[in-house]
Design an enzyme around this catalytic site. Structure first.
Site, PDB file in Angstrom:
ATOM      1  N   GLY A  56       0.837  -1.197   0.000  1.00  0.00           N
ATOM      2  CA  GLY A  56       0.000   0.000   0.000  1.00  0.00           C
ATOM      3  C   GLY A  56       0.864   1.236   0.000  1.00  0.00           C
ATOM      4  N   CYS A  83       5.086  -6.269   1.610  1.00  0.00           N
ATOM      5  CA  CYS A  83       5.463  -4.849   1.627  1.00  0.00           C
ATOM      6  C   CYS A  83       4.767  -4.125   2.789  1.00  0.00           C
ATOM      7  CB  CYS A  83       5.171  -4.234   0.258  1.00  0.00           C
ATOM      8  SG  CYS A  83       5.996  -2.648   0.024  1.00  0.00           S
ATOM      9  N   TYR A  84       3.820  -3.247   2.507  1.00  0.00           N
ATOM     10  CA  TYR A  84       3.111  -2.568   3.603  1.00  0.00           C
ATOM     11  C   TYR A  84       2.530  -3.598   4.569  1.00  0.00           C
ATOM     12  CZ  TYR A  84       0.002   0.659   6.073  1.00  0.00           C
ATOM     13  OH  TYR A  84      -0.621   1.402   7.036  1.00  0.00           O
ATOM     14  N   HIS A 171       7.849  -7.915  -3.778  1.00  0.00           N
ATOM     15  CA  HIS A 171       6.547  -8.268  -4.362  1.00  0.00           C
ATOM     16  C   HIS A 171       6.630  -9.572  -5.152  1.00  0.00           C
ATOM     17  CE1 HIS A 171       4.373  -4.571  -3.348  1.00  0.00           C
ATOM     18  NE2 HIS A 171       5.574  -4.013  -3.402  1.00  0.00           N
ATOM     19  N   GLU A 173       4.282 -11.196  -6.367  1.00  0.00           N
ATOM     20  CA  GLU A 173       3.231 -11.249  -7.388  1.00  0.00           C
ATOM     21  C   GLU A 173       3.670 -10.632  -8.711  1.00  0.00           C
ATOM     22  OE1 GLU A 173       3.430  -9.358  -4.756  1.00  0.00           O
ATOM     23  OE2 GLU A 173       2.417  -7.418  -4.944  1.00  0.00           O
ATOM     24  N   ASP A 229     -16.587 -11.275 -23.373  1.00  0.00           N
ATOM     25  CA  ASP A 229     -17.380 -11.571 -22.181  1.00  0.00           C
ATOM     26  C   ASP A 229     -18.781 -12.084 -22.524  1.00  0.00           C
ATOM     27  OD1 ASP A 229     -15.167 -10.706 -20.842  1.00  0.00           O
ATOM     28  OD2 ASP A 229     -15.969  -8.730 -20.351  1.00  0.00           O
ATOM     29  N   LYS A 372     -10.361 -11.471 -16.337  1.00  0.00           N
ATOM     30  CA  LYS A 372     -10.464 -11.635 -17.794  1.00  0.00           C
ATOM     31  C   LYS A 372      -9.723 -12.895 -18.274  1.00  0.00           C
ATOM     32  CE  LYS A 372     -11.800  -9.419 -21.591  1.00  0.00           C
ATOM     33  NZ  LYS A 372     -13.070  -8.707 -21.761  1.00  0.00           N
TER      34      LYS A 372
END
Ligand code: XMP
Length: 516
Positions: A56, A83-84, A171, A173, A229, A372
């Site tokens: 964050g 992180c945060y 991170h 991710e 979609d 998605k």
């Protein structure tokens, strides 16, 4: 019920990436703002087996900074703070976090200690990770060991195997972090012991089951556009409710070349789905006559669409549900940029599919919890062709915002052909999947050309191709000159009425992706 992980968002730009990585590892997860009441509610009602705290933009050293609610610890599940999230954990348990003079942004090398459950399986000791922080942990709280340090000497990870609480300053991710997916996988699969059940086949099965439960034997109507979609939704609903599905496909006259026929061929003929095709080109074009302001055009197109859709839907007996292709990024309960949580992030784009609540139909949204990439995976699993599932996005107002100024049928016909040449050449040269979005734009200005022995005075076509992850920012695609040359020659050579082709070399910002 699937095992799940709760992701508590502290406003990081990467929070959705964490969720996508977990889903890729086969584990279901949902994101909630750190202060949202719904977070703990979700954890209690679902089979939540672990918690991830995101990064964050704030500093835990500031008064009133976002904190981890006590109820999260009461859940008594393994926790991973990123992180945060790691700094907030450290502060909560009585360690020290300081604003450092050394800030780390981008690649950083770390050395890990294998002596903890999170890192014990990693094949290397030294590797590169992605950092983005100003504050850092100076003294881990009691019970935590330092599990990694960066080459700058800063604490890069902490671990407490007893309470199963871990923190990463980097991170995992972000794909730039070596072993990022392994670390996240280790946490959710081994430490939290989540079963990896979240596969395309299982997603489909769950969506079918839930949809059947929701709609029973009632009739569902769906606005089919031919986009990813709504196409996936049609295929899914066909499996879930079969004959009780009626799709309405509105041909606005502002669609791509042969789009209407292709949609009918695919869904009505090939899949045997009940599709009503409404040819409404005349209605749209007459409503747009003399209008050249982009926002006015959008409003008119949106209004015409709704009128037609409502009229058609009104003819369908016993319609009880309206299916919508809402996907997860549209509904995530996000903390936003540290604004305190609970805020609902809603898609900012005025989509033509935004149908009014007064229709008196209940909503059914089977893709609501999917990203998605998951929608695409289940589309493939449902047997839709690759070209349809991996199509570039196409805006709701269609060619209405790609014909600059007033929309006319001649312009739309000419643009459709130019666009088709561009797109089919991108496919033929294996460039389509390398660009995120590509299309042609009609410029209502005339330019002088020379063709054969004669002088031409005809319209200009602009080509636009961009590369982007999130469509919020974009780079113009560096397509090969030879390729552009070939497309340009084909357009002017084959389409009477064009004399010139230009290539758009503007990024976003400052330009937008569409020209209007
Ligand atoms: P811009 O032009 O805003 O486009 O950079 C970002 C993405 O949004 C699409 N777009 C729209 N989609 N209705 C839509 O459904 C619209 O009015 C609209 N305007 C832009 C655009 O194609 C790109 O993918």
């Amino acid at each position: 019920m699937d095992d799940a992980v709760l992701i508590l968002d502290f406003g990081s730009q990467y929070t959705q990436l964490i969720a996508r990585r977990l889903r890729e590892a086969g584990v279901y997860c949902e994101i909630f703002g750190w202060a949202s009441d719904k977070a703990v509610d979700f954890a209690q009602k679902s089979a939540t087996k672990g918690i991830i705290l995101s990064g964050g933009p704030e500093s835990v050293t500031q008064k009133d900074a976002p904190h981890i609610p006590a109820a999260i610890f009461d859940l008594d599940k393994p926790i991973l703070g990123i992180c945060y999230g790691m700094q907030a954990l450290t502060q909560h348990f009585g360690g020290a976090v300081e604003k450092g003079t050394t800030r780390e942004f981008g690649h950083a090398n770390i050395v890990i200690d294998h002596g903890n459950e999170l890192f014990s399986q990693l094949p290397e000791e030294n590797f590169s990770v992605w950092m983005s922080h100003g504050d850092h942990v100076t003294t881990p709280a009691e019970g935590f060991s330092i599990a990694a340090k960066s080459h700058n000497g800063l604490v890069a990870a902490i671990a407490d195997d007893v309470r199963k609480i871990y923190g990463l300053q980097f991170h995992p991710e972000v794909t730039h972090s070596a072993f990022g997916q392994d670390i996240l996988g280790r946490f959710v699969l081994d430490i939290c012991q989540c079963a990896a059940t979240w596969t395309p086949a299982h997603i489909i099965e769950t969506a079918i089951e839930n949809t059947r439960l929701q709609v029973g034997n009632k009739r569902v109507i769906l606005g089919l556009s031919g986009g990813v979609d709504s196409s996936v939704l049609a295929a899914l609903l066909d499996k879930a409710v079969g004959g009780n599905l009626t799709c309405i496909f509105v041909d606005t006259g502002l669609l791509r070349l042969n789009e209407g026929d292709l949609v009918m061929e695919m869904f009505a003929e090939h899949m045997g789905i009940n599709v009503i095709r409404v040819n409404a080109e005349e209605k749209f074009l007459s409503a747009l006559k003399g209008v050249d302001d982009p926002e006015d055009k959008r409003k008119i197109i949106g209004r015409c669409f709704i009128e037609i859709f409502e009229e058609e839907a009104g003819k369908i007996e016993n319609a009880a549900f309206l299916a919508q292709g809402t996907i997860y990024p549209d509904v995530i309960e996000s903390a936003g940029a540290g604004t305190g949580g609970g805020a609902h992030v809603i898609k900012s784009h005025h989509n033509v599919g935004g149908l009014p609540a007064e229709m008196g139909l209940d909503l059914v949204e089977p893709l609501r919890l999917l990203f998605k990439d998951e929608v695409r995976k289940i589309g493939t699993e449902l047997g839709l062709p690759h070209d349809m599932v991996y199509r570039h996005p196409f805006p709701g107002p269609g060619l209405g915002v790609r014909i600059l100024g007033e929309v006319k049928k001649d312009y739309a016909d000419l643009l459709r052909r130019a666009d088709d040449i561009f797109i089919s050449e991108l496919r033929a040269h294996d460039l389509y999947d390398k660009t995120s979005q590509a299309f042609a734009v009609f410029l209502p200005v005339k330019s002088v050309g020379v063709m054969g022995d004669g002088r031409a005075y005809d319209y200009v076509i602009a080509l636009r191709a961009v590369e982007t992850i999130d469509f919020m920012t974009a780079k113009w695609a560096h397509l090969p000159y030879d390729f552009l040359d070939h497309v340009s020659r084909r357009i002017v050579g084959e389409i009477r009425g064009t004399s010139r082709v230009v290539y758009d070399i503007s990024g976003k910002p400052p330009a937008t992706i569409e020209w209007e």
